[in-house]
Each structure stands twice: as structure tokens, then as C-alpha cells.
Design a protein around this motif. Structure first.
Motif, PDB file in Angstrom:
ATOM      1  N   ILE A 182      29.469  32.657  31.276  1.00 53.16           N
ATOM      2  CA  ILE A 182      28.676  33.374  32.280  1.00 53.16           C
ATOM      3  C   ILE A 182      29.460  33.598  33.576  1.00 53.16           C
ATOM      4  CG2 ILE A 182      27.565  31.481  33.561  1.00 53.16           C
ATOM      5  CD1 ILE A 182      24.880  32.980  32.845  1.00 53.16           C
ATOM      6  N   GLY A 183      30.578  32.867  33.733  1.00 54.29           N
ATOM      7  CA  GLY A 183      31.387  33.015  34.932  1.00 54.29           C
ATOM      8  C   GLY A 183      32.469  34.059  34.825  1.00 54.29           C
ATOM      9  N   GLY A 184      32.497  34.819  33.729  1.00 57.58           N
ATOM     10  CA  GLY A 184      33.510  35.845  33.553  1.00 57.58           C
ATOM     11  C   GLY A 184      33.132  37.164  34.204  1.00 57.58           C
ATOM     12  N   ALA A 185      34.088  38.079  34.223  1.00 59.36           N
ATOM     13  CA  ALA A 185      33.846  39.395  34.815  1.00 59.36           C
ATOM     14  C   ALA A 185      33.026  40.286  33.895  1.00 59.36           C
ATOM     15  CB  ALA A 185      35.179  40.070  35.143  1.00 59.36           C
ATOM     16  N   GLU A 186      33.049  39.996  32.595  1.00 56.04           N
ATOM     17  CA  GLU A 186      32.310  40.800  31.631  1.00 56.04           C
ATOM     18  C   GLU A 186      30.894  40.264  31.476  1.00 56.04           C
ATOM     19  OE1 GLU A 186      34.689  40.272  28.204  1.00 56.04           O
ATOM     20  OE2 GLU A 186      36.333  41.531  28.919  1.00 56.04           O
ATOM     21  N   PRO A 188      25.695  39.777  24.136  1.00 53.40           N
ATOM     22  CA  PRO A 188      24.300  39.783  23.669  1.00 53.40           C
ATOM     23  C   PRO A 188      24.070  38.921  22.440  1.00 53.40           C
ATOM     24  CG  PRO A 188      25.012  42.015  24.207  1.00 53.40           C
ATOM     25  CD  PRO A 188      26.231  41.150  24.260  1.00 53.40           C
ATOM     26  N   ARG A 189      25.069  38.816  21.557  1.00 57.09           N
ATOM     27  CA  ARG A 189      24.904  37.984  20.360  1.00 57.09           C
ATOM     28  C   ARG A 189      24.835  36.506  20.726  1.00 57.09           C
ATOM     29  NH1 ARG A 189      30.006  40.154  17.167  1.00 57.09           N
ATOM     30  NH2 ARG A 189      30.751  39.871  19.310  1.00 57.09           N
ATOM     31  N   ARG A 190      25.654  36.092  21.673  1.00 55.55           N
ATOM     32  CA  ARG A 190      25.611  34.696  22.116  1.00 55.55           C
ATOM     33  C   ARG A 190      24.284  34.397  22.826  1.00 55.55           C
ATOM     34  NH1 ARG A 190      30.634  32.063  21.993  1.00 55.55           N
ATOM     35  NH2 ARG A 190      32.393  33.428  21.489  1.00 55.55           N
ATOM     36  N   LEU A 191      23.829  35.345  23.629  1.00 55.84           N
ATOM     37  CA  LEU A 191      22.543  35.161  24.294  1.00 55.84           C
ATOM     38  C   LEU A 191      21.400  35.094  23.283  1.00 55.84           C
ATOM     39  CD1 LEU A 191      22.771  37.472  27.435  1.00 55.84           C
ATOM     40  CD2 LEU A 191      22.525  34.979  27.397  1.00 55.84           C
ATOM     41  N   ALA A 192      21.455  35.948  22.265  1.00 58.78           N
ATOM     42  CA  ALA A 192      20.419  35.932  21.231  1.00 58.78           C
ATOM     43  C   ALA A 192      20.406  34.605  20.498  1.00 58.78           C
ATOM     44  CB  ALA A 192      20.627  37.085  20.249  1.00 58.78           C
ATOM     45  N   HIS A 193      21.604  34.059  20.257  1.00 58.54           N
ATOM     46  CA  HIS A 193      21.681  32.752  19.583  1.00 58.54           C
ATOM     47  C   HIS A 193      21.051  31.659  20.442  1.00 58.54           C
ATOM     48  CE1 HIS A 193      23.253  29.570  16.994  1.00 58.54           C
ATOM     49  NE2 HIS A 193      23.657  28.962  18.093  1.00 58.54           N
ATOM     50  N   ASN A 244      25.325  38.401  35.909  1.00 60.68           N
ATOM     51  CA  ASN A 244      25.415  37.794  34.584  1.00 60.68           C
ATOM     52  C   ASN A 244      24.278  36.797  34.358  1.00 60.68           C
ATOM     53  OD1 ASN A 244      27.715  39.245  34.013  1.00 60.68           O
ATOM     54  ND2 ASN A 244      29.134  37.537  34.328  1.00 60.68           N
ATOM     55  N   VAL A 245      23.972  36.034  35.388  1.00 58.01           N
ATOM     56  CA  VAL A 245      22.874  35.064  35.284  1.00 58.01           C
ATOM     57  C   VAL A 245      21.552  35.784  35.059  1.00 58.01           C
ATOM     58  CG1 VAL A 245      21.524  33.352  36.561  1.00 58.01           C
ATOM     59  CG2 VAL A 245      24.026  33.262  36.610  1.00 58.01           C
ATOM     60  N   ARG A 246      21.323  36.859  35.795  1.00 61.44           N
ATOM     61  CA  ARG A 246      20.069  37.610  35.633  1.00 61.44           C
ATOM     62  C   ARG A 246      19.951  38.164  34.210  1.00 61.44           C
ATOM     63  NH1 ARG A 246      21.871  39.889  40.699  1.00 61.44           N
ATOM     64  NH2 ARG A 246      20.878  38.798  42.451  1.00 61.44           N
ATOM     65  N   ARG A 247      21.047  38.664  33.669  1.00 62.33           N
ATOM     66  CA  ARG A 247      21.026  39.162  32.289  1.00 62.33           C
ATOM     67  C   ARG A 247      20.659  38.045  31.317  1.00 62.33           C
ATOM     68  NH1 ARG A 247      24.296  44.015  31.062  1.00 62.33           N
ATOM     69  NH2 ARG A 247      25.007  44.949  33.011  1.00 62.33           N
ATOM     70  N   ALA A 248      21.230  36.869  31.537  1.00 65.57           N
ATOM     71  CA  ALA A 248      20.925  35.738  30.666  1.00 65.57           C
ATOM     72  C   ALA A 248      19.463  35.327  30.796  1.00 65.57           C
ATOM     73  CB  ALA A 248      21.843  34.560  31.004  1.00 65.57           C
ATOM     74  N   GLN A 249      18.970  35.269  32.017  1.00 68.70           N
ATOM     75  CA  GLN A 249      17.575  34.886  32.229  1.00 68.70           C
ATOM     76  C   GLN A 249      16.620  35.856  31.535  1.00 68.70           C
ATOM     77  OE1 GLN A 249      17.950  34.825  36.525  1.00 68.70           O
ATOM     78  NE2 GLN A 249      17.534  32.624  36.585  1.00 68.70           N
TER      79      GLN A 249
END
Length: 276
Positions: A70-74, A78-83, A129-134
Motif C-alpha cells: 500500500i506504500g507504493g506509487a502504484e 485489485p486481486r490482492r485486495l479481493a483476496h 491507496n488507503v482509500r482504495r483499499a478501504q
């Protein structure tokens, strides 16, 4: 609701990291209030029997990610988040945790949880990135401070200040690893007490404790040994500032006897009580 900000974190108690090698040990250890499992090692549709046993007893299980980056520039994969989301649902987890770390770029893996550049520009990217994960997760997210191998020369903030602003911007929870604070104190000269004074402990989700080894003047946070008294002292200092919702022992290899693990849990409880 996915990505919701909660004012209070679930009360977890004292727990241990669940590993396949000590599954039966974890099941029979007295006083285990919750466990944590490495998310990348779990198939949500084929949960290990031991985790199902613990869940049937009402023991909370927290998926703990190590590869989201989550600390990267990219943006997060989505697959990791889905997992992670599938793990949370399968385990009926109260939250998901990950590291505030840089782990890959351009398809290349770092092989380590590297510190992020603590700049305003990086903060803006990581907050997104955090907001996307949340938004992708069905439960709250907590981020862990890492044991740093180095500091970036362009850093503009301390780790505590960076985490504080990230929490304020996103409402993300905080997983404080006191063993990582100790590692940074020994190896980089960064005061653990000063870090505790600066961290947003009001948003604390839970705490990690672990042991390691000293080699050639450096502390290696290996999660394979007795927790040093100095690490427990940092835990006591944290407990003097806030009542942690949960404290968890990490042990990842060279597993000791059941009695030794039970003794470590007792030492953790003692450290918590000494400043409560």
C-alpha cells in the motif's frame, strides 16, 4: 459499509499469531483471546480446520497481509485486495491489517517490507491507496509501522507524524508493532518513546510484540525468540498512554514448547498490567 471509519476498535484481548506449524498448540493454549493469520497463506474457500475450530469457539481471527504494497506509487492490486476481502468474509474478521510499506515497483519484488518515503507527495499517493483499499474491504483496515533498514534522505516527517497525518486523512486504524519500534531504536537511533508520544494512539486497533536476535551490533526482528525485556518495556510505555484493544505475540519459526509460549503470553500480560 466498506471503508467505513469507526470511532472505537473491537476489544480483542491477548492473542498469538496462528501458524500451521503450531495449530494444535494455539488451540490448546489457555487464555488466547484472538489470533492473526497471514492472509497470503489462507485460501478463503479452504480454511484450515484449526481456524474453523477457533472460529467455532468464538475466537476472532484477523487476516494480516504482507504483500499488498500500500506504500507504493502504484494503486493496490485489485486481486490482492479481493483476496483480503474474501479472507475477511470467510473468517468473519473484525478487521484486516497490513503494513505501511513499499514492496514492489514495475513488477519487481523487493523481498522485504521497505519504509516509504515520508514526504508530502508520498503521503498524498498513499492516502489514495488507503482509500482504495478501504473501499474494497468489508471491514476496517489497520496499518502497521515497519522495522526500517534505512531512512530515505528526502524524508520530511517522522514516521509518527506521517502515520498521524495518514490516519487523519483516511480514518485508517493503527497497528503498532513495539518490536519494530525497538528495532528502529537500536539500529537507527530513533527513540521508541518519542514515537509513542507522536503516534495517533487514539486510533489504535491492536499491538504486535515479538522477539529477535542481536548480530554485529544490529537487532534482527526475526520473530523466532524470547521477547526481550526492552520490548516489553516499550509495551508498558504504550499501555501507560492508552488501553490497547489487543496485544498479539508473533512467532514465525524455531517454535518453542507449549509451556514456553504460555510463559511469553504471561510476560506480555504482566507488561500490560505494570503501566495500566
Amino acid at each position: 459499509m466498506a471503508g467505513a471509519v469507526v470511532a472505537e476498535h473491537a476489544t480483542l484481548g491477548v492473542g498469538i499469531g496462528w501458524r500451521p506449524e503450531i495449530d494444535l498448540t494455539v488451540e490448546r493454549l489457555p487464555g488466547i483471546d484472538f489470533v492473526e493469520v497471514i492472509a497470503e497463506n489462507v485460501h478463503p474457500d479452504r480454511l484450515p480446520e484449526s481456524l474453523r475450530v477457533l472460529r467455532a469457539r468464538g475466537v476472532p481471527v484477523i487476516p494480516h497481509g504482507v504483500g499488498l504494497g500500500i506504500g507504493g506509487a502504484e494503486p493496490p492490486d485489485p486481486r490482492r485486495l479481493a483476496h483480503l476481502a474474501d479472507c475477511a468474509r470467510a473468517l468473519e474478521a473484525p478487521l484486516v491489517s497490513e503494513h505501511l510499506a513499499f514492496v514492489r515497483a514495475g513488477g519487481m519484488e523487493a523481498g522485504h517490507l521497505l519504509p516509504v518515503p515520508r514526504t508530502r507527495q508520498a503521503l498524498s499517493v498513499i492516502a489514495e491507496n488507503v482509500r482504495r483499499a478501504q473501499e474494497a474491504l468489508p471491514v476496517p483496515l489497520a496499518l502497521e509501522n515497519v522495522a526500517a533498514l534505512f531512512g530515505w534522505p528526502e524524508d520530511e516527517m517522522t514516521e509518527a507524524a506521517f502515520l498521524g497525518e495518514l490516519v487523519e486523512m483516511t480514518g485508517v486504524g493503527l497497528l503498532v508493532d513495539v518490536a519494530n519500534l525497538y528495532t528502529n531504536q537500536v539500529n537507527l537511533g530513533l527513540s521508541a518513546t518519542a514515537a509513542l508520544d507522536g503516534l495517533p494512539l487514539a486510533e489504535l486497533a491492536y499491538v504486535h510484540v515479538a522477539g529477535g536476535h542481536s548480530r554485529d551490533g544490529l537487532w534482527h526482528d526475526t520473530h523466532t525468540a524470547h521477547v526481550p525485556d526492552d520490548v516489553l518495556e516499550i509495551l508498558s510505555e504504550l499501555c501507560a498512554r492508552v488501553d490497547p484493544p489487543g496485544v498479539l505475540l508473533e512467532w514465525d519459526d524455531d517454535y518453542p514448547s507449549d509451556g514456553a509460549l504460555e510463559g511469553e503470553m504471561a510476560r506480555i500480560r504482566g507488561a500490560m498490567a505494570s503501566r495500566a
